[in-house]
Every structure is written in structure tokens, then in C-alpha cells.
Write a protein that holds these residues in place. Structure first.
Motif, PDB file in Angstrom:
ATOM      1  N   GLU A  84      26.168  -3.851 -10.835  1.00  0.00           N
ATOM      2  CA  GLU A  84      26.982  -4.061  -9.639  1.00  0.00           C
ATOM      3  C   GLU A  84      28.365  -3.429  -9.803  1.00  0.00           C
ATOM      4  O   GLU A  84      28.897  -2.825  -8.860  1.00  0.00           O
ATOM      5  CB  GLU A  84      27.097  -5.552  -9.353  1.00  0.00           C
TER       6      GLU A  84
ATOM      7  N   TYR B 247      27.922   0.269  -9.388  1.00  0.00           N
ATOM      8  CA  TYR B 247      27.628   0.593  -7.997  1.00  0.00           C
ATOM      9  C   TYR B 247      28.909   0.681  -7.177  1.00  0.00           C
ATOM     10  O   TYR B 247      29.038   1.512  -6.276  1.00  0.00           O
ATOM     11  CB  TYR B 247      26.678  -0.451  -7.411  1.00  0.00           C
ATOM     12  N   ARG B 248      29.864  -0.194  -7.495  1.00  0.00           N
ATOM     13  CA  ARG B 248      31.159  -0.154  -6.804  1.00  0.00           C
ATOM     14  C   ARG B 248      32.038   0.990  -7.315  1.00  0.00           C
ATOM     15  O   ARG B 248      32.857   1.529  -6.578  1.00  0.00           O
ATOM     16  CB  ARG B 248      31.890  -1.483  -6.985  1.00  0.00           C
TER      17      ARG B 248
ATOM     18  N   ASN C  14      28.918   6.480  -3.546  1.00  0.00           N
ATOM     19  CA  ASN C  14      27.522   6.474  -3.116  1.00  0.00           C
ATOM     20  C   ASN C  14      27.029   7.865  -2.722  1.00  0.00           C
ATOM     21  O   ASN C  14      25.820   8.080  -2.574  1.00  0.00           O
ATOM     22  CB  ASN C  14      27.340   5.507  -1.946  1.00  0.00           C
TER      23      ASN C  14
ATOM     24  N   ASN D 184      15.778   3.110  -9.190  1.00  0.00           N
ATOM     25  CA  ASN D 184      17.191   3.266  -8.845  1.00  0.00           C
ATOM     26  C   ASN D 184      17.758   1.956  -8.316  1.00  0.00           C
ATOM     27  O   ASN D 184      17.042   1.139  -7.728  1.00  0.00           O
ATOM     28  CB  ASN D 184      17.403   4.391  -7.842  1.00  0.00           C
ATOM     29  N   TYR D 185      19.055   1.747  -8.565  1.00  0.00           N
ATOM     30  CA  TYR D 185      19.708   0.513  -8.139  1.00  0.00           C
ATOM     31  C   TYR D 185      20.209   0.662  -6.708  1.00  0.00           C
ATOM     32  O   TYR D 185      20.984   1.571  -6.402  1.00  0.00           O
ATOM     33  CB  TYR D 185      20.876   0.191  -9.068  1.00  0.00           C
ATOM     34  N   LYS D 186      19.717  -0.214  -5.842  1.00  0.00           N
ATOM     35  CA  LYS D 186      20.028  -0.165  -4.412  1.00  0.00           C
ATOM     36  C   LYS D 186      19.735   1.236  -3.882  1.00  0.00           C
ATOM     37  O   LYS D 186      18.646   1.755  -4.080  1.00  0.00           O
ATOM     38  CB  LYS D 186      21.468  -0.613  -4.174  1.00  0.00           C
TER      39      LYS D 186
ATOM     40  N   SER E 210      21.536   3.996  -4.740  1.00  0.00           N
ATOM     41  CA  SER E 210      22.232   4.975  -5.577  1.00  0.00           C
ATOM     42  C   SER E 210      21.269   6.049  -6.075  1.00  0.00           C
ATOM     43  O   SER E 210      20.118   5.763  -6.427  1.00  0.00           O
ATOM     44  CB  SER E 210      22.876   4.275  -6.785  1.00  0.00           C
TER      45      SER E 210
ATOM     46  N   ILE F  53      22.453   5.661 -10.443  1.00  0.00           N
ATOM     47  CA  ILE F  53      22.301   4.465 -11.273  1.00  0.00           C
ATOM     48  C   ILE F  53      20.833   4.027 -11.285  1.00  0.00           C
ATOM     49  O   ILE F  53      20.254   3.732 -10.237  1.00  0.00           O
ATOM     50  CB  ILE F  53      23.181   3.318 -10.749  1.00  0.00           C
TER      51      ILE F  53
END
Length: 222
Positions: free
Chosen positions: A91, A94-95, A99, A111-113, A115, A118
């Protein structure tokens, strides 16, 4: 990949589990220095254990079509102490990482969310000879289930381990609706070549895929 290809940062030297989630940060040949400038200070500040490809030549090799597809794109590897630690790092990153940043899609990971940089996967972190079976790191569940960690071209998780995110949804597409793959003709990090059939026209076709951002010649990408 060889151990000598990486530079290691031991962080606060916290104990790592034999199996767990690890994070991979991807990039392209054009933005890896920028991605590194964002990620390294964060990891060092919080004493997080990680490694990274240590030279431009090694990075170019890893990002090229001659690399193993299961290894390509893994620019930075991060080792959290546990699942909750992994969630926090994901997280934060991600911030931290815009993006809009692009990266090579890591086939063995998820992949994370949304992204493109990541990624994470579950697997062996600390190799223990007691966990080896036929040379492969092997994990057993409470009910005797067995899962072995080896390089796959897709994301795989032990059935009894909860994913960090919601279950992936397989979406329909024009390609899946129109074609059925029958055989692999050529295997390449730059993209495979398949023998397939057109479901509607009942004709044989050859499909050649192209993996985005993979180097095919010097700085020329797919």
C-alpha cells in the motif's frame, strides 16, 4: 539469474519465514532509474530487506527476449517479515509510485491493484533443506495438502493460503472468444508463437504474441 547479479540490503535483519509473500518491482529500460530513486529510499528508511539488479548490463539482459520469462522484469525483490508487513509495504508503494508508471508484466506474479509496476507472489523465501522434496521447496497444509514452489508462467497460490487481494476474475475477450490454442510452436520471453484454430471459421491460424517493453535489440522494445 545468479546471486552475483544482485546487490543486497539486509535492513534491520528481522527474521524471515521459510514461505511467504514477496514483492517484485518492475520497470522498463527507460524508467528503471526513476523507479529506483523512489523505491530505494523508502525501503532503506524503514529497514526493509531487499535486493536489486545491480548494473545496467544485467538489467538489459533481464529485460531482453533472451531472458527466462519467469525471471524477466524482477528489477527489485522485497522480502516482508509476514503477510501484514507485506500488505503495508504494497500500500505504501502504491501511494509512492505514480500510477502512470509502466513496467514489464511479471508472469509468475499478480499485480497489485491496477499498478503496472508493483507485483507480488507467494513462495519460498528462506531455503531449508528439510522442506525440499525432489529438489523443490515443498509446503504442507494442515490437512496434508501439498504445494511446491517452482518457476511458473502464471501466478499460483497454495489452496489454503488467502490471497492479499480479492480473487482474480477471468474476463472474456475477443481473443478467447474467437481462438482456441492447440499447441505451442515457439517459446520466448518476447512472446510465444502458437498454433490455434478460429472457432467461428473452423480454420487453423498461427498467433504470435508480443510482450510489451521487452528488449529485442539494444534499446528497441516490443
Amino acid at each position: 539469474m545468479k546471486k552475483s547479479d544482485f546487490e543486497y540490503f539486509e535492513g534491520d535483519k528481522y527474521d524471515l519465514p521459510c514461505f511467504g509473500f514477496k514483492i517484485h518491482i518492475s520497470s522498463t529500460i527507460d524508467n528503471y532509474e526513476y523507479i529506483f530513486s523512489l523505491v530505494k529510499p523508502y525501503l532503506c528508511k524503514y529497514g526493509i530487506i531487499f535486493k536489486y539488479l545491480k548494473s545496467k548490463e544485467i538489467i538489459k539482459q533481464n529485460f531482453s527476449e533472451t531472458e527466462s520469462p519467469t525471471e524477466s522484469g524482477k528489477f527489485i525483490t522485497i522480502y516482508p517479515k509476514n503477510t501484514e508487513h507485506c500488505k503495508d509495504i504494497l500500500e505504501d508503494l502504491y501511494r509512492l509510485i505514480p500510477n502512470t508508471a509502466e513496467g514489464i508484466y511479471i508472469l509468475s506474479d499478480r499485480n497489485y491493484k491496477d499498478s503496472d509496476v508493483i507485483f507480488y507472489r507467494y513462495g519460498c523465501i528462506v531455503l531449508d533443506e528439510d522442506n525440499l522434496e525432489n529438489g523443490l521447496p515443498t509446503l504442507y497444509g494442515e490437512n496434508g495438502e501439498k504445494w511446491q514452489d517452482y518457476q511458473r508462467n502464471y501466478c499460483d497460490l497454495p489452496a489454503w493460503i488467502d490471497d492479499i487481494q480479492e480473487k482474480q476474475q477471468i474476463k472474456s475477450s475477443y481473443m478467447s472468444e474467437t481462438y482456441k490454442v492447440e499447441a505451442l510452436l515457439k517459446h520466448s520471453n518476447g512472446g510465444n508463437t502458437y498454433l490455434a484454430s478460429n472457432k467461428k471459421l473452423k480454420k487453423k491460424v498461427v498467433i504470435k504474441e508480443s510482450r510489451e517493453h521487452i528488449l529485442c535489440h539494444n534499446r528497441v522494445t516490443k
